[in-house]
Design a protein around this motif. Structure first.
Motif, mmCIF file in Angstrom:
data_model
loop_
_atom_site.group_PDB
_atom_site.id
_atom_site.type_symbol
_atom_site.label_atom_id
_atom_site.label_comp_id
_atom_site.label_asym_id
_atom_site.label_seq_id
_atom_site.Cartn_x
_atom_site.Cartn_y
_atom_site.Cartn_z
ATOM 1 N N LEU A 194 0.832 -1.201 0.000
ATOM 2 C CA LEU A 194 0.000 0.000 0.000
ATOM 3 C C LEU A 194 0.869 1.254 0.000
ATOM 4 C CD1 LEU A 194 -2.762 1.268 0.009
ATOM 5 C CD2 LEU A 194 -2.828 1.034 2.502
ATOM 6 N N GLY A 195 1.955 1.234 0.772
ATOM 7 C CA GLY A 195 2.893 2.355 0.736
ATOM 8 C C GLY A 195 3.470 2.550 -0.656
ATOM 9 N N PHE A 196 3.776 1.448 -1.323
ATOM 10 C CA PHE A 196 4.276 1.501 -2.709
ATOM 11 C C PHE A 196 3.270 2.213 -3.602
ATOM 12 C CE2 PHE A 196 4.648 0.036 -7.002
ATOM 13 C CZ PHE A 196 5.999 -0.187 -7.234
ATOM 14 N N LEU A 197 2.007 1.810 -3.529
ATOM 15 C CA LEU A 197 0.987 2.411 -4.385
ATOM 16 C C LEU A 197 0.803 3.894 -4.084
ATOM 17 C CD1 LEU A 197 -1.750 -0.382 -4.401
ATOM 18 C CD2 LEU A 197 -0.239 0.248 -6.281
ATOM 19 N N LEU A 198 0.793 4.259 -2.805
ATOM 20 C CA LEU A 198 0.620 5.660 -2.436
ATOM 21 C C LEU A 198 1.755 6.517 -2.996
ATOM 22 C CD1 LEU A 198 -0.555 5.246 1.275
ATOM 23 C CD2 LEU A 198 -1.962 5.885 -0.695
ATOM 24 N N MET A 199 2.970 6.008 -2.927
ATOM 25 C CA MET A 199 4.106 6.768 -3.464
ATOM 26 C C MET A 199 4.097 6.786 -4.991
ATOM 27 S SD MET A 199 7.275 6.048 -0.840
ATOM 28 C CE MET A 199 6.993 4.283 -0.603
ATOM 29 N N LEU A 200 3.656 5.705 -5.607
ATOM 30 C CA LEU A 200 3.554 5.677 -7.065
ATOM 31 C C LEU A 200 2.554 6.719 -7.544
ATOM 32 C CD1 LEU A 200 4.494 4.152 -9.640
ATOM 33 C CD2 LEU A 200 2.509 2.648 -9.332
ATOM 34 N N TRP A 201 1.404 6.810 -6.863
ATOM 35 C CA TRP A 201 0.405 7.812 -7.221
ATOM 36 C C TRP A 201 0.917 9.223 -6.934
ATOM 37 C CZ3 TRP A 201 -3.737 4.580 -4.221
ATOM 38 C CH2 TRP A 201 -4.090 3.467 -4.994
ATOM 39 N N ALA A 202 1.655 9.386 -5.828
ATOM 40 C CA ALA A 202 2.231 10.697 -5.514
ATOM 41 C C ALA A 202 3.200 11.127 -6.605
ATOM 42 C CB ALA A 202 2.941 10.646 -4.156
ATOM 43 N N ASN A 203 3.989 10.187 -7.112
ATOM 44 C CA ASN A 203 4.931 10.506 -8.175
ATOM 45 C C ASN A 203 4.205 10.916 -9.452
ATOM 46 O OD1 ASN A 203 7.696 10.373 -9.499
ATOM 47 N ND2 ASN A 203 6.602 8.851 -10.700
ATOM 48 N N ASP A 204 3.187 10.159 -9.826
ATOM 49 C CA ASP A 204 2.440 10.490 -11.037
ATOM 50 C C ASP A 204 1.787 11.873 -10.919
ATOM 51 O OD1 ASP A 204 3.129 8.064 -12.115
ATOM 52 O OD2 ASP A 204 1.222 7.084 -11.662
ATOM 53 N N THR A 205 1.190 12.129 -9.759
ATOM 54 C CA THR A 205 0.516 13.407 -9.549
ATOM 55 C C THR A 205 1.520 14.553 -9.516
ATOM 56 O OG1 THR A 205 -1.217 12.294 -8.268
ATOM 57 C CG2 THR A 205 -1.031 14.689 -8.028
ATOM 58 N N GLY A 206 2.621 14.359 -8.780
ATOM 59 C CA GLY A 206 3.633 15.403 -8.679
ATOM 60 C C GLY A 206 4.281 15.715 -10.010
ATOM 61 N N ALA A 207 4.616 14.678 -10.762
ATOM 62 C CA ALA A 207 5.246 14.882 -12.067
ATOM 63 C C ALA A 207 4.302 15.623 -13.009
ATOM 64 C CB ALA A 207 5.658 13.542 -12.665
ATOM 65 N N TYR A 208 3.025 15.286 -12.966
ATOM 66 C CA TYR A 208 2.047 15.955 -13.842
ATOM 67 C C TYR A 208 1.879 17.420 -13.456
ATOM 68 C CZ TYR A 208 -2.434 17.357 -15.809
ATOM 69 O OH TYR A 208 -3.420 18.037 -16.457
ATOM 70 N N LEU A 209 1.697 17.697 -12.154
ATOM 71 C CA LEU A 209 1.456 19.069 -11.709
ATOM 72 C C LEU A 209 2.664 19.968 -11.965
ATOM 73 C CD1 LEU A 209 -0.440 18.420 -8.342
ATOM 74 C CD2 LEU A 209 -1.412 19.152 -10.528
ATOM 75 N N VAL A 210 3.840 19.498 -11.572
ATOM 76 C CA VAL A 210 5.044 20.309 -11.750
ATOM 77 C C VAL A 210 5.377 20.431 -13.236
ATOM 78 C CG1 VAL A 210 7.515 20.481 -11.268
ATOM 79 C CG2 VAL A 210 5.941 19.709 -9.475
ATOM 80 N N GLY A 211 5.270 19.331 -13.963
ATOM 81 C CA GLY A 211 5.588 19.357 -15.386
ATOM 82 C C GLY A 211 4.671 20.274 -16.174
ATOM 83 N N SER A 212 3.379 20.258 -15.848
ATOM 84 C CA SER A 212 2.425 21.098 -16.585
ATOM 85 C C SER A 212 2.615 22.576 -16.295
ATOM 86 C CB SER A 212 0.988 20.683 -16.242
ATOM 87 O OG SER A 212 0.735 20.861 -14.847
ATOM 88 N N GLN A 213 3.149 22.919 -15.114
ATOM 89 C CA GLN A 213 3.339 24.320 -14.746
ATOM 90 C C GLN A 213 4.736 24.844 -15.061
ATOM 91 O OE1 GLN A 213 0.832 26.329 -13.600
ATOM 92 N NE2 GLN A 213 -0.484 24.547 -13.981
ATOM 93 N N LEU A 214 5.747 23.993 -14.857
ATOM 94 C CA LEU A 214 7.127 24.455 -14.970
ATOM 95 C C LEU A 214 7.935 23.738 -16.045
ATOM 96 C CD1 LEU A 214 7.969 24.619 -11.139
ATOM 97 C CD2 LEU A 214 7.159 26.491 -12.594
ATOM 98 N N GLY A 215 7.369 22.688 -16.633
ATOM 99 C CA GLY A 215 8.132 21.848 -17.545
ATOM 100 C C GLY A 215 8.561 22.542 -18.824
ATOM 101 N N LYS A 216 9.848 22.508 -19.092
ATOM 102 C CA LYS A 216 10.407 23.090 -20.317
ATOM 103 C C LYS A 216 11.404 22.155 -20.998
ATOM 104 C CE LYS A 216 9.939 27.918 -18.814
ATOM 105 N NZ LYS A 216 10.663 29.190 -18.538
ATOM 106 N N THR A 217 12.192 21.457 -20.186
ATOM 107 C CA THR A 217 13.262 20.618 -20.720
ATOM 108 C C THR A 217 12.761 19.191 -20.904
ATOM 109 O OG1 THR A 217 14.823 21.946 -19.429
ATOM 110 C CG2 THR A 217 15.656 19.918 -20.435
ATOM 111 N N LYS A 218 12.736 18.719 -22.142
ATOM 112 C CA LYS A 218 12.204 17.389 -22.429
ATOM 113 C C LYS A 218 13.073 16.306 -21.788
ATOM 114 C CE LYS A 218 8.879 19.012 -24.940
ATOM 115 N NZ LYS A 218 7.464 18.968 -24.454
ATOM 116 N N LEU A 219 12.398 15.320 -21.194
ATOM 117 C CA LEU A 219 13.098 14.217 -20.540
ATOM 118 C C LEU A 219 13.538 13.167 -21.551
ATOM 119 C CD1 LEU A 219 13.979 12.710 -17.937
ATOM 120 C CD2 LEU A 219 11.660 11.770 -17.829
ATOM 121 N N PHE A 220 12.605 12.711 -22.384
ATOM 122 C CA PHE A 220 12.905 11.681 -23.376
ATOM 123 C C PHE A 220 11.903 11.849 -24.511
ATOM 124 C CE2 PHE A 220 15.630 7.789 -22.732
ATOM 125 C CZ PHE A 220 15.730 7.474 -24.072
#
Length: 270
Positions: A142-168
């Motif tokens: 359950l901790g794994f899933l919570l952190m996986l969802w946190a990563n997806d949410t964080g990457a989306y929010l930060v990337g959509s607001q501040l993202g400029k440099t392409k990762l891949f």
């Protein structure tokens, strides 16, 4: 957007419930989920014109998951002997191809095995997270899933607001380094919070698990994108309205679960 939100809400409820309702429900649910992901994988391969061995592949997937689930639950000699069934059932993939008239039999065999590696084995490791200390403990999966969802949410929010440099960009044009780093930081914050409730590990160890999930979860996402681009499809399926297929939802787990299990195994057995 409304459909996506409703689907996401019920998806999270079902995932959390599967961890909280005991080891029988936990095992049965992830057996079903892993086989559905394998079925989806074979469906995508079939769209590209190849013909993986659906029946023997799914049968082997269920057998592999079940045998390793039994061993993690009770590592006795009887359960260990079940491993000797695998050479027999796995050879059926080759034998079945003898009776099919196809132009690329070994390509079909290869994709049948790839499906088992790509979908079943990661879920086998994820299931094993609950037994890494010897007895069933839902805190780790359950901790794994919570952190996986946190990563997806964080990457989306930060990337959509501040993202400029392409990762891949070649495989995932929308992913950025800013989103990737934001995902790691937010996941690390979630790990600290989790450590206050799940005290089997200290906060530093939970943070390291969060970093592994962010790093290899993103890698799994990129690999699944590479796979879909190679067969020219956008979504892996339509089983989750507004979210695509199951592989789209669990691409982060496919790479991260084996890595996190290895990390936890060496910590708990140090």
């Amino acid at each position: 957007m409304k459909t996506r939100a409703i689907t996401g809400f019920f998806f999270i409820i079902v995932m959390i419930a599967s961890n909280l309702l005991g080891h029988y429900v936990f095992g049965a649910f992830y057996l079903l989920l892993s086989c559905l992901c394998l079925w989806e994988f074979y469906g995508l391969i079939h769209q590209s014109g190849l013909k993986p061995n659906w029946i023997t592949g799914l049968l082997n997937g269920a057998i592999i998951f079940t045998i390793f689930a039994l061993i993690t639950y009770d590592n006795n000699a009887g359960n260990q002997r079940l491993l000797f069934l695998l050479p027999i059932t796995m050879s059926a993939i080759f034998i079945q191809e003898l009776f099919k008239k196809t132009e690329a039999p070994f390509t079909n065999v290869a994709y049948t095995y790839l499906g088992l590696i790509f979908t079943i084995m990661p879920f086998t490791f994820f299931h094993a997270l609950a037994y890494v200390t010897g007895t069933f403990n839902f805190h780790f999966p359950l901790g794994f899933l919570l952190m996986l969802w946190a990563n997806d949410t964080g990457a989306y929010l930060v990337g959509s607001q501040l993202g400029k440099t392409k990762l891949f960009e070649r495989h995932s044009p929308k992913k950025t380094w800013e989103g990737f780093i934001g995902g790691i930081l937010i996941t690390a914050g979630a790990a600290v919070i989790i450590s206050n409730y799940y005290t089997e590990l200290n906060w530093q160890q939970w943070v390291w698990i969060g970093v592994l999930i962010s790093t290899f979860g993103t890698t799994g996402d990129l690999i699944e994108s590479m796979f879909k681009r190679s067969i020219n499809v956008k979504d892996s399926g339509g089983i989750l309205p507004g979210h695509g297929g199951l592989l789209d939802r669990f691409d982060g787990l496919l790479m991260a679960a084996p890595i996190v299990y290895a990390y936890l195994y060496f910590i708990t057995n140090a």
